[in-house]
Write a protein that holds these residues in place. Structure first.
Motif, PDB file in Angstrom:
ATOM      1  N   GLY A 277       0.807  -1.203   0.000  1.00 49.63           N
ATOM      2  CA  GLY A 277       0.000   0.000   0.000  1.00 49.63           C
ATOM      3  C   GLY A 277       0.846   1.262   0.000  1.00 49.63           C
ATOM      4  O   GLY A 277       1.925   1.306   0.595  1.00 49.63           O
ATOM      5  N   VAL A 278       0.351   2.290  -0.681  1.00 49.25           N
ATOM      6  CA  VAL A 278       0.947   3.618  -0.649  1.00 49.25           C
ATOM      7  C   VAL A 278      -0.167   4.567  -0.201  1.00 49.25           C
ATOM      8  O   VAL A 278      -1.106   4.838  -0.948  1.00 49.25           O
ATOM      9  CB  VAL A 278       1.496   4.049  -2.018  1.00 49.25           C
ATOM     10  CG1 VAL A 278       2.146   5.425  -1.914  1.00 49.25           C
ATOM     11  CG2 VAL A 278       2.497   3.017  -2.544  1.00 49.25           C
TER      12      VAL A 278
ATOM     13  N   VAL B 289      -0.863  -0.435  -4.277  1.00 49.47           N
ATOM     14  CA  VAL B 289      -2.275  -0.106  -4.079  1.00 49.47           C
ATOM     15  C   VAL B 289      -2.335   1.256  -3.393  1.00 49.47           C
ATOM     16  O   VAL B 289      -1.655   1.471  -2.386  1.00 49.47           O
ATOM     17  CB  VAL B 289      -2.977  -1.169  -3.204  1.00 49.47           C
ATOM     18  CG1 VAL B 289      -4.448  -0.820  -3.006  1.00 49.47           C
ATOM     19  CG2 VAL B 289      -2.831  -2.552  -3.824  1.00 49.47           C
ATOM     20  N   PHE B 290      -3.163   2.162  -3.919  1.00 49.43           N
ATOM     21  CA  PHE B 290      -3.154   3.535  -3.435  1.00 49.43           C
ATOM     22  C   PHE B 290      -4.416   3.885  -2.640  1.00 49.43           C
ATOM     23  O   PHE B 290      -5.518   3.414  -2.929  1.00 49.43           O
ATOM     24  CB  PHE B 290      -3.024   4.509  -4.614  1.00 49.43           C
ATOM     25  CG  PHE B 290      -1.732   4.371  -5.355  1.00 49.43           C
ATOM     26  CD1 PHE B 290      -0.588   5.003  -4.892  1.00 49.43           C
ATOM     27  CD2 PHE B 290      -1.647   3.584  -6.505  1.00 49.43           C
ATOM     28  CE1 PHE B 290       0.622   4.863  -5.564  1.00 49.43           C
ATOM     29  CE2 PHE B 290      -0.453   3.443  -7.183  1.00 49.43           C
ATOM     30  CZ  PHE B 290       0.689   4.084  -6.706  1.00 49.43           C
ATOM     31  N   GLY B 291      -4.200   4.717  -1.638  1.00 53.03           N
ATOM     32  CA  GLY B 291      -5.288   5.295  -0.854  1.00 53.03           C
ATOM     33  C   GLY B 291      -4.738   6.517  -0.153  1.00 53.03           C
ATOM     34  O   GLY B 291      -3.620   6.957  -0.444  1.00 53.03           O
TER      35      GLY B 291
ATOM     36  N   ILE C 101      -9.772   6.796  -0.495  1.00 54.10           N
ATOM     37  CA  ILE C 101      -9.416   8.076   0.130  1.00 54.10           C
ATOM     38  C   ILE C 101     -10.447   8.412   1.203  1.00 54.10           C
ATOM     39  O   ILE C 101     -11.649   8.364   0.966  1.00 54.10           O
ATOM     40  CB  ILE C 101      -9.331   9.200  -0.913  1.00 54.10           C
ATOM     41  CG1 ILE C 101      -8.211   8.898  -1.920  1.00 54.10           C
ATOM     42  CG2 ILE C 101      -9.060  10.542  -0.228  1.00 54.10           C
ATOM     43  CD1 ILE C 101      -8.113   9.897  -3.055  1.00 54.10           C
ATOM     44  N   THR C 102      -9.940   8.730   2.380  1.00 55.15           N
ATOM     45  CA  THR C 102     -10.770   9.022   3.549  1.00 55.15           C
ATOM     46  C   THR C 102     -10.572  10.481   3.942  1.00 55.15           C
ATOM     47  O   THR C 102      -9.493  11.035   3.778  1.00 55.15           O
ATOM     48  CB  THR C 102     -10.354   8.102   4.721  1.00 55.15           C
ATOM     49  OG1 THR C 102     -10.470   6.742   4.306  1.00 55.15           O
ATOM     50  CG2 THR C 102     -11.222   8.333   5.937  1.00 55.15           C
ATOM     51  N   THR C 103     -11.622  11.072   4.474  1.00 54.04           N
ATOM     52  CA  THR C 103     -11.531  12.466   4.918  1.00 54.04           C
ATOM     53  C   THR C 103     -10.544  12.588   6.071  1.00 54.04           C
ATOM     54  O   THR C 103     -10.624  11.851   7.052  1.00 54.04           O
ATOM     55  CB  THR C 103     -12.906  12.975   5.368  1.00 54.04           C
ATOM     56  OG1 THR C 103     -13.819  12.853   4.272  1.00 54.04           O
ATOM     57  CG2 THR C 103     -12.830  14.434   5.789  1.00 54.04           C
ATOM     58  N   GLY C 104      -9.606  13.501   5.936  1.00 51.52           N
ATOM     59  CA  GLY C 104      -8.606  13.719   6.976  1.00 51.52           C
ATOM     60  C   GLY C 104      -9.034  14.798   7.943  1.00 51.52           C
ATOM     61  O   GLY C 104     -10.214  14.952   8.247  1.00 51.52           O
TER      62      GLY C 104
ATOM     63  N   ARG D  90      -5.253   1.061   9.142  1.00 55.15           N
ATOM     64  CA  ARG D  90      -5.407  -0.383   9.398  1.00 55.15           C
ATOM     65  C   ARG D  90      -6.508  -0.975   8.521  1.00 55.15           C
ATOM     66  O   ARG D  90      -6.373  -2.088   8.003  1.00 55.15           O
ATOM     67  CB  ARG D  90      -5.695  -0.617  10.871  1.00 55.15           C
ATOM     68  CG  ARG D  90      -4.483  -0.357  11.774  1.00 55.15           C
ATOM     69  CD  ARG D  90      -4.861  -0.414  13.240  1.00 55.15           C
ATOM     70  NE  ARG D  90      -3.668  -0.306  14.097  1.00 55.15           N
ATOM     71  CZ  ARG D  90      -3.726  -0.029  15.402  1.00 55.15           C
ATOM     72  NH1 ARG D  90      -4.903   0.172  16.008  1.00 55.15           N
ATOM     73  NH2 ARG D  90      -2.602   0.061  16.104  1.00 55.15           N
ATOM     74  N   GLY D  91      -7.580  -0.233   8.345  1.00 53.34           N
ATOM     75  CA  GLY D  91      -8.659  -0.706   7.482  1.00 53.34           C
ATOM     76  C   GLY D  91      -8.204  -0.854   6.039  1.00 53.34           C
ATOM     77  O   GLY D  91      -8.569  -1.807   5.341  1.00 53.34           O
ATOM     78  N   PHE D  92      -7.413   0.084   5.566  1.00 56.84           N
ATOM     79  CA  PHE D  92      -6.861   0.035   4.210  1.00 56.84           C
ATOM     80  C   PHE D  92      -6.018  -1.225   4.026  1.00 56.84           C
ATOM     81  O   PHE D  92      -6.149  -1.927   3.017  1.00 56.84           O
ATOM     82  CB  PHE D  92      -6.022   1.298   3.993  1.00 56.84           C
ATOM     83  CG  PHE D  92      -5.231   1.352   2.723  1.00 56.84           C
ATOM     84  CD1 PHE D  92      -5.864   1.348   1.484  1.00 56.84           C
ATOM     85  CD2 PHE D  92      -3.839   1.440   2.758  1.00 56.84           C
ATOM     86  CE1 PHE D  92      -5.115   1.419   0.301  1.00 56.84           C
ATOM     87  CE2 PHE D  92      -3.097   1.519   1.588  1.00 56.84           C
ATOM     88  CZ  PHE D  92      -3.732   1.509   0.351  1.00 56.84           C
ATOM     89  N   VAL D  93      -5.177  -1.526   4.996  1.00 57.54           N
ATOM     90  CA  VAL D  93      -4.327  -2.715   4.917  1.00 57.54           C
ATOM     91  C   VAL D  93      -5.176  -3.984   4.918  1.00 57.54           C
ATOM     92  O   VAL D  93      -4.944  -4.906   4.121  1.00 57.54           O
ATOM     93  CB  VAL D  93      -3.312  -2.719   6.078  1.00 57.54           C
ATOM     94  CG1 VAL D  93      -2.557  -4.042   6.126  1.00 57.54           C
ATOM     95  CG2 VAL D  93      -2.342  -1.556   5.937  1.00 57.54           C
TER      96      VAL D  93
END
Length: 374
Positions: free
Chosen positions: A12-13, A62-64, A105-108, A130-133
């Motif tokens: 992941g990136v 994998v990008f997020g 992409i999640t709101t920061g 952690r959810g992304f992973v």
């Protein structure tokens, strides 16, 4: 019947500032290279010196990320193509990859009026990572800060860049600060970084004017030419131009430029860098340097340079380089500041030479060492 080849572990990136110009160019560029639509121009890790380093394949990335804006990546890519940052047809060709990254992409934060404490923000960002992973079955994820420059941090409060860096540590993710913002270098995070057992690198990507300074500074020193003054001007637009219109943010940006001259020349010459926001330039930048120096018998001479380029297109391949190198460093058990990656930064962490050629030699040696660890 032979077994199918094993799939490369997915890496992941996670981009802080994931809907900005640099991040959008990273995602679109990686998709274009993976599909064979463009050659890997500007991508250092695609050179032969890195072929045996065990770096993750571009196709395995994998990008997020986090961002506080809501412009979807496909739309942002269209805007960049209209501005000449990427080929006009590329956003359509890689629309599926852009949309897939945008879904991650999640709101920061903190957002205007955000009442969450620093601890609550760090906890939320950590869970996002952690959810992304988990969702993507990733072997690891590297957090890369490509957000707009912050003013220099003062006081004990953690600025946004440090909140994201703290979340990376808590989530067990290596961290790269491609900006001059504080990130992991806040005093409150020093203990956590040392105890985290994670590799990290930064700060402030060396993409244009300072890249040239890191090459020219040693030239003057090695030829025993006395530099009397080194002044510069940056004209730029886009999000960076708007952010750097803040004098405090500009001061944070200039600190790295000044350090390169001090380290390569052994002294600080007169002059400074002026940064002007010119919205009409969009994502393009012009950087001009005026170097006054003395030659034999005190003969006074001048060298002037002009660098015109697109920061997003210059930065994006370096972000991919760093994500691959740091992911591999994490895989091989390295931890702490990666001074071997100073080649990529204006103000590198750890111990590293200042001259560009020496930095590149250290990078190539680092790549060799990565390849020896299997």
């Amino acid at each position: 019947m032979s077994a199918p080849p094993a799939r490369s572990p997915r890496v992941g990136v996670w981009l802080i500032g994931a809907r900005g110009s640099v991040a959008t160019t990273v995602v679109a560029g990686c998709a274009a290279l993976t599909a064979g639509l463009h050659p890997p121009t500007g991508l250092v890790t695609e050179g032969p010196e890195f072929a045996d380093s065990g770096l993750p394949a571009l196709s395995s990335l994998v990008f997020g990320g986090h961002d506080t804006t809501d412009c979807p990546l496909p739309k942002r890519a269209e805007q960049l193509a209209a501005g000449g940052v990427m080929p006009h047809r590329l956003p359509v060709a890689v629309a599926a990859e852009l949309a897939a990254a945008d879904r991650e992409i999640t709101t920061g934060g903190p957002l205007p009026g955000d009442t969450r404490t620093a601890e609550e923000l760090i906890a939320a960002f950590t869970e996002d990572l952690r959810g992304f992973v988990r969702r993507n079955d990733l072997a690891r994820a590297v957090v890369v800060n490509v957000a707009s420059t912050e003013p220099v941090a003062t006081g004990d409060d953690l600025p946004p860049s440090s909140l994201y860096a703290a979340a990376a540590l808590r989530a067990g993710c290596p961290y790269v600060n491609f900006t001059p913002s504080t990130g992991l270098q806040h005093p409150a995070l020093a203990g956590r970084a040392a105890a985290g057992g994670l590799p990290y690198a930064g700060r402030d990507g060396k993409t244009g004017q300072t890249l040239l300074r890191a090459a020219l500074g040693p030239m003057f020193a090695q030829r025993a030419l006395a530099v009397r003054a080194w002044s510069g001007t940056n004209l730029l637009g886009g999000g960076d131009g708007a952010a750097l219109a803040d004098p405090a943010a500009a001061a944070a940006k200039n600190a790295g430029k000044e350090r390169v001259l001090a380290d390569t020349l052994g002294t600080v010459p007169e002059g400074e860098v002026h940064i002007d926001d010119v919205p009409a330039l969009g994502d393009w930048k012009t950087a001009w340097d005026h170097i006054a120096f003395d030659g034999f018998l005190g003969t006074r001479m001048v060298l002037q340079t002009t660098w015109q380029g697109c920061d997003s297109a210059l930065a994006a391949p370096l972000v991919l380089d760093l994500a691959r190198l740091v992911a591999r460093a994490h895989e091989t058990g390295r931890s702490g500041p990666l001074g071997e990656l100073a080649f990529f930064f204006k103000d590198p962490v750890g111990t590293a030479p200042a001259a560009l050629a020496a930095q590149y030699a250290e990078l190539v040696e680092f790549a060799r060492q990565l390849g020896e660890t299997r």
